[in-house]
Write an enzyme that holds these catalytic residues in place. Structure first.
Site, short mmCIF file in Angstrom:
data_model
loop_
_atom_site.label_atom_id
_atom_site.label_comp_id
_atom_site.label_asym_id
_atom_site.label_seq_id
_atom_site.Cartn_x
_atom_site.Cartn_y
_atom_site.Cartn_z
N VAL A 23 0.84 -1.21 0.00
CA VAL A 23 0.00 0.00 0.00
C VAL A 23 0.87 1.26 0.00
CG1 VAL A 23 -1.82 1.27 1.19
CG2 VAL A 23 -1.87 -1.23 1.18
N VAL B 186 -11.63 -0.22 4.78
CA VAL B 186 -12.75 -1.12 4.41
C VAL B 186 -13.06 -0.93 2.93
CG1 VAL B 186 -15.11 -1.84 4.92
CG2 VAL B 186 -13.74 -0.75 6.71
N LYS C 103 -13.35 -5.29 9.52
CA LYS C 103 -14.07 -4.33 8.66
C LYS C 103 -15.52 -4.17 9.13
CE LYS C 103 -10.93 -5.27 4.85
NZ LYS C 103 -10.61 -6.18 3.74
N1 HSE Z 1 -6.40 -8.87 2.64
C1 HSE Z 1 -7.42 -7.90 2.41
C2 HSE Z 1 -8.42 -8.47 1.41
C3 HSE Z 1 -6.79 -6.65 1.87
O1 HSE Z 1 -8.11 -9.49 0.79
O2 HSE Z 1 -9.51 -7.93 1.27
C4 HSE Z 1 -7.71 -5.47 1.76
O3 HSE Z 1 -8.19 -5.06 3.01
#
Ligand code: HSE
Length: 395
Positions: free
Chosen positions: A12, A127, A200
């Site tokens: 990121v 999220v 999330k």
């Molecule tokens: N590992 C998470 C996913 C990354 O696969 O959604 C994004 O939050």
């Protein structure tokens, strides 16, 4: 000109650096002034990287530099990242983060700290990856009493399920592909076991209902136990197996948050959300139902959301955007095992035995039975049937 920094040069963080650089001109136009990347913090060296000149190993360089006004936290986790973010907010710097673990476990505390220091703490990327979701939920849908937020919130598991269902791929192969594409968490067990989706849900729940839901108040099942028989049962009813994270208001006005593999009918928009994409349905008493859809993981989509937050922070350098929620209220939480829902039960029992125990049902493939009336998971568990799986149906 506003100077900014990035903590962490992983998937990121490097995406944020790339977006800030590639889109420099358009960002300057939109932000109203140039956004200049002054530092990138990482413990590693990146010889040959175009960002070598910005690299520092010393967090204090960023913390003590009065020119740095906005910091993107892309380290992840709730240890060193949390320590850094607390120091940055206390030092009067605005923070944008993609770190769902930190927000799910310390969001209330960090928002209070941001408020005390009149700075912004933004986390749109935490999220739904690149999907504009949290700002619309908090701002654009403020006119609603929200009744439910349900979504496919984890790109990795949705990718794995889609590859397995559509292409017959093996679980491990699909997971390895998701890792190679930068979708999976450093420890992919957090994806597979549902913890990432749980975090999330906690964030969505806080924004939807106004108080913090810590992960231990959100019962969570992942996709490890999904079998071919689940898939067959779902398909024979015109449905797909999807890992859903849900938070909703019960008939009694309590909040019920949970993560579980669901059977999703073709009539739901979530049925059509495949691969790394996320889809989130928000229900409110004025909007009815709205769905947010887009790339739920990946370097540039996630960076898109972080940089959007950074621009918002530049717009509000001396003014805090209102964003907060109360601390946990465990007495306001309902047990999802007591929530009446449509269910498919998978059992070796006969249709007659299932109907005797749980009422009218329809037989599906894979030893599945679709119950005609909503019932609770508790009642199913206590039915005395030899259960292979209990799957809620999303409606
Ligand atoms: N590992 C998470 C996913 C990354 O696969 O959604 C994004 O939050």
């Amino acid at each position: 000109m506003v100077q900014v920094a990035i903590l962490g040069f992983g998937t990121v963080g490097s995406g944020v650096a790339e977006v800030l650089t590639q889109n420099r001109a358009v960002l300057a136009e939109k932000a109203g002034e140039e956004i200049r990347l002054k530092y990138i913090l990482d413990t590693r060296e990146f010889p040959g990287s175009p960002f070598e000149a910005q690299l520092t190993h010393n967090f204090e360089d960023i913390l003590n530099d009065p020119e740095v006004k906005v910091v993107a936290e892309c380290i992840g986790g709730a240890t060193i990242a949390l320590e850094f973010v607390k120091k940055l907010l206390a030092a009067g710097k605005h923070v944008a983060t993609s770190n769902k673990e930190m927000v799910a476990t310390h969001g209330h505390e960090l928002l209070e700290l941001a408020k005390a220091h009149n700075v912004n703490f933004f986390f749109e990327a935490s999220v739904g990856g690149g999907i504009p979701l949290l700002r619309p939920l908090a701002c654009d849908l403020a006119g609603n009493q929200i009744t439910e937020v349900t979504g496919i919130l984890n790109g990795t598991t949705n990718y794995i399920l889609s590859e397995m269902l559509d292409k017959g791929a093996a679980f491990d192969t699909a997971l390895q592909e998701a890792q190679a594409m930068g979708y999976a968490e450093r420890n992919p067990a957090a994806d597979v076991e549902g913890l990432d989706a749980c975090r999330k849900v906690c964030i969505l729940s806080a924004l939807a209902f106004g108080f913090h839901v810590y992960p231990d108040l959100c019962p969570t099942q992942g996709i490890a136990a999904i079998t071919g028989d689940d898939v067959a049962a779902a398909a024979s009813a015109g449905m797909k197996v999807k890992l859903l994270g849900r938070t909703l208001k019960t008939a009694e006005g309590k909040v019920c948050a949970f993560v579980a593999p669901h059977f999703v009918p073709a009539s739901s928009q979530l049925y059509h959300v495949d691969g790394v994409f996320n889809g989130v349905v928000i229900r409110g008493n004025a909007i009815g139902e709205a769905m947010f859809y887009g790339p739920g993981a990946g370097k540039l989509p996630t960076a898109s959301a972080v940089v959007g937050d950074m621009v918002d922070a530049v717009w509000h350098l001396s003014q805090r955007r209102r964003l907060d929620w109360a601390d946990a209220q465990p007495d306001q939480m309902a047990d999802p095992w007591e929530l009446p829902l449509p269910y498919v039960v998978r059992t070796t029992a006969s249709l007659a035995e299932v109907e005797a125990a749980l009422g009218q049902a329809k037989a599906l493939d894979g030893n599945g039975y679709l119950l005609a009336a909503p019932t609770t998971r508790r009642a199913i568990e206590q039915s005395g049937l030899a259960l292979l799986a209990v799957r809620p149906v999303f409606q």
